[in-house]
Design a protein around this motif. Sequence first.
Motif, mmCIF file in Angstrom:
data_model
loop_
_atom_site.group_PDB
_atom_site.id
_atom_site.type_symbol
_atom_site.label_atom_id
_atom_site.label_comp_id
_atom_site.label_asym_id
_atom_site.label_seq_id
_atom_site.Cartn_x
_atom_site.Cartn_y
_atom_site.Cartn_z
ATOM 1 N N VAL A 188 11.779 -1.142 -11.312
ATOM 2 C CA VAL A 188 12.297 0.011 -12.108
ATOM 3 C C VAL A 188 10.989 0.605 -12.657
ATOM 4 O O VAL A 188 11.074 1.824 -12.885
ATOM 5 N N LEU A 189 9.934 0.037 -13.002
ATOM 6 C CA LEU A 189 8.580 0.698 -13.452
ATOM 7 C C LEU A 189 8.097 1.366 -12.327
ATOM 8 O O LEU A 189 7.650 2.719 -12.804
ATOM 9 N N LEU A 190 8.221 1.148 -11.205
ATOM 10 C CA LEU A 190 7.705 1.967 -10.094
ATOM 11 C C LEU A 190 8.419 3.376 -9.937
ATOM 12 O O LEU A 190 7.903 4.355 -9.965
ATOM 13 N N VAL A 191 9.731 3.227 -9.972
ATOM 14 C CA VAL A 191 10.539 4.537 -10.045
ATOM 15 C C VAL A 191 10.430 5.265 -11.406
ATOM 16 O O VAL A 191 10.240 6.606 -11.317
ATOM 17 N N ALA A 192 10.376 4.665 -12.518
ATOM 18 C CA ALA A 192 10.479 5.369 -13.806
ATOM 19 C C ALA A 192 9.090 6.047 -13.872
ATOM 20 O O ALA A 192 9.015 7.189 -14.240
ATOM 21 N N VAL A 193 7.942 5.220 -13.713
ATOM 22 C CA VAL A 193 6.526 5.866 -13.678
ATOM 23 C C VAL A 193 6.233 7.016 -12.862
ATOM 24 O O VAL A 193 6.014 8.069 -13.205
ATOM 25 N N THR A 194 6.839 6.938 -11.477
ATOM 26 C CA THR A 194 6.756 7.780 -10.586
ATOM 27 C C THR A 194 7.595 9.211 -11.150
ATOM 28 O O THR A 194 7.095 10.421 -10.997
ATOM 29 N N ALA A 238 0.782 -1.059 -0.050
ATOM 30 C CA ALA A 238 -0.049 -0.003 0.079
ATOM 31 C C ALA A 238 0.940 1.410 -0.047
ATOM 32 O O ALA A 238 0.580 2.288 -0.787
ATOM 33 N N LEU A 239 2.047 1.270 0.628
ATOM 34 C CA LEU A 239 2.698 2.204 0.657
ATOM 35 C C LEU A 239 3.650 2.705 -0.583
ATOM 36 O O LEU A 239 3.427 3.636 -0.947
ATOM 37 N N VAL A 240 4.011 1.514 -1.341
ATOM 38 C CA VAL A 240 4.450 1.623 -2.552
ATOM 39 C C VAL A 240 3.599 2.205 -3.520
ATOM 40 O O VAL A 240 4.120 3.067 -4.516
ATOM 41 N N ALA A 241 2.424 1.404 -3.550
ATOM 42 C CA ALA A 241 1.253 1.878 -4.566
ATOM 43 C C ALA A 241 0.852 3.331 -4.223
ATOM 44 O O ALA A 241 0.646 3.953 -5.311
ATOM 45 N N SER A 242 1.035 3.874 -2.968
ATOM 46 C CA SER A 242 0.557 5.191 -2.874
ATOM 47 C C SER A 242 1.344 6.161 -3.425
ATOM 48 O O SER A 242 0.809 7.073 -4.092
ATOM 49 N N ILE A 243 2.734 5.905 -3.697
ATOM 50 C CA ILE A 243 3.532 6.873 -4.396
ATOM 51 C C ILE A 243 3.180 6.835 -5.783
ATOM 52 O O ILE A 243 3.295 7.978 -6.442
ATOM 53 N N ALA A 244 3.280 5.742 -6.277
ATOM 54 C CA ALA A 244 3.093 5.715 -7.844
ATOM 55 C C ALA A 244 1.750 6.282 -8.387
ATOM 56 O O ALA A 244 1.413 7.032 -9.349
ATOM 57 N N TYR A 245 0.739 5.811 -7.395
ATOM 58 C CA TYR A 245 -0.678 6.215 -7.762
ATOM 59 C C TYR A 245 -0.780 8.013 -7.674
ATOM 60 O O TYR A 245 -1.421 8.454 -8.489
ATOM 61 N N SER A 246 -0.171 8.559 -6.615
ATOM 62 C CA SER A 246 -0.125 9.639 -6.335
ATOM 63 C C SER A 246 0.424 10.544 -7.598
ATOM 64 O O SER A 246 -0.102 11.693 -8.046
ATOM 65 N N ALA A 247 1.650 10.012 -8.028
ATOM 66 C CA ALA A 247 2.119 10.779 -9.068
ATOM 67 C C ALA A 247 1.370 10.852 -10.430
ATOM 68 O O ALA A 247 1.130 11.788 -11.300
ATOM 69 N N LEU A 248 0.847 9.514 -10.646
ATOM 70 C CA LEU A 248 -0.006 9.378 -11.769
ATOM 71 C C LEU A 248 -1.055 10.157 -11.712
ATOM 72 O O LEU A 248 -1.662 10.698 -12.925
ATOM 73 N N PHE A 249 -2.012 10.187 -10.619
ATOM 74 C CA PHE A 249 -3.156 10.946 -10.625
ATOM 75 C C PHE A 249 -3.041 12.568 -10.519
ATOM 76 O O PHE A 249 -3.881 13.292 -10.931
ATOM 77 N N LEU A 250 -1.879 12.845 -10.026
ATOM 78 C CA LEU A 250 -1.770 14.345 -10.119
ATOM 79 C C LEU A 250 -1.320 14.732 -11.376
ATOM 80 O O LEU A 250 -1.636 15.664 -11.835
ATOM 81 N N LEU A 251 -0.786 13.787 -12.148
ATOM 82 C CA LEU A 251 -0.544 14.116 -13.501
ATOM 83 C C LEU A 251 -1.645 14.406 -14.324
ATOM 84 O O LEU A 251 -1.995 15.387 -15.176
ATOM 85 N N LEU A 252 -2.599 13.287 -14.226
ATOM 86 C CA LEU A 252 -4.011 13.436 -14.861
ATOM 87 C C LEU A 252 -4.801 14.643 -14.180
ATOM 88 O O LEU A 252 -5.542 15.375 -15.105
ATOM 89 N N GLY A 253 -4.651 15.227 -12.965
ATOM 90 C CA GLY A 253 -5.371 16.473 -12.544
ATOM 91 C C GLY A 253 -4.565 17.661 -13.132
ATOM 92 O O GLY A 253 -5.226 18.569 -13.336
ATOM 93 N N THR A 254 -3.460 17.534 -13.646
ATOM 94 C CA THR A 254 -2.584 18.849 -14.260
ATOM 95 C C THR A 254 -2.950 18.717 -15.767
ATOM 96 O O THR A 254 -3.174 19.808 -16.399
ATOM 97 N N VAL A 255 -3.311 17.816 -16.550
ATOM 98 C CA VAL A 255 -3.532 17.770 -17.805
ATOM 99 C C VAL A 255 -4.885 17.546 -18.163
ATOM 100 O O VAL A 255 -5.395 17.753 -19.437
ATOM 101 N N SER A 256 -5.869 17.075 -17.641
ATOM 102 C CA SER A 256 -7.375 16.972 -17.745
ATOM 103 C C SER A 256 -8.185 17.316 -16.812
ATOM 104 O O SER A 256 -8.023 17.193 -15.640
ATOM 105 N N ARG A 257 -9.300 18.073 -17.297
ATOM 106 C CA ARG A 257 -10.621 18.426 -16.567
ATOM 107 C C ARG A 257 -11.285 17.279 -16.195
ATOM 108 O O ARG A 257 -12.181 17.344 -15.519
ATOM 109 N N HIS A 258 -10.761 16.214 -16.617
ATOM 110 C CA HIS A 258 -11.777 14.791 -16.483
ATOM 111 C C HIS A 258 -10.686 13.834 -15.684
ATOM 112 O O HIS A 258 -10.991 12.757 -15.991
ATOM 113 N N ALA A 259 -9.818 14.482 -14.660
ATOM 114 C CA ALA A 259 -9.035 13.440 -14.238
ATOM 115 C C ALA A 259 -9.639 12.385 -13.378
ATOM 116 O O ALA A 259 -9.142 11.243 -13.302
#
Length: 239
Positions: free
Chosen positions: A213-219, A137-158
Amino acid sequence: MYDPTVARLTYRALLGRRRAAILFVLPALLLAIAAAVRMFAGADDQIAANVLGGFAIATMVPLIGVIAGTGAIGPEIDDGSIVYLLAKPVKRPTIIFTKLIVAIAVTMVFSALPTLLAGLILNGNGQQIAVAYTIAALVASIAYSALFLLLGTVSRHAVVLGLVYALVWEALFGSLVEGARTLSVQQWALAVAQKVAGGDAVTSEVGLPLATVLLVAVTAAATWYAGQKLRTLKLAGEE
């Protein structure tokens, strides 16, 4: 890279009365389910893994990530109040990084802590299951937060896009299409949990080296791109 004023405003927005009420619902539901399962089924390692994997990691963590990640910046962009923040002498990547830290902290508190408590209720951390899923849960929290923050930045339908990823891509396609599991934050986090738990209680479709690698790269990529998108956001006076 971290601005206390931006952090305070973001915490206030995320933990407002209405949003905080939503954040409490899923953890409370998880704890209620854990208590009911323990009462009727007793302490069982496999049942504990099924509950934590099927509800906590697959449902609760991504949904809280959507709420915290998109809510850290999306509403400000939608209502235009972001212009007041952008007018301040604060670098825009600093704004993104600060909001990411806040989103990660909120997601971790409302997902990892309930996961640990639910695991202890279910089987008292037998086979390290509670700790393993808490780390996931801790690890996923980091990646999800980064992904969804990006969505909130680029789309009004985040929020909609976040829900599509969390509930359609990961939950539906991830269970039906084998290749889709490789592009699943859930599976990357479970790879870390599998290493912690050992045995067969926790499994992942992705190996630990690739998952790391994917967790670090995506975040990192999501955070960088969100900063770039915010950098190009023009104020009315700049146009």
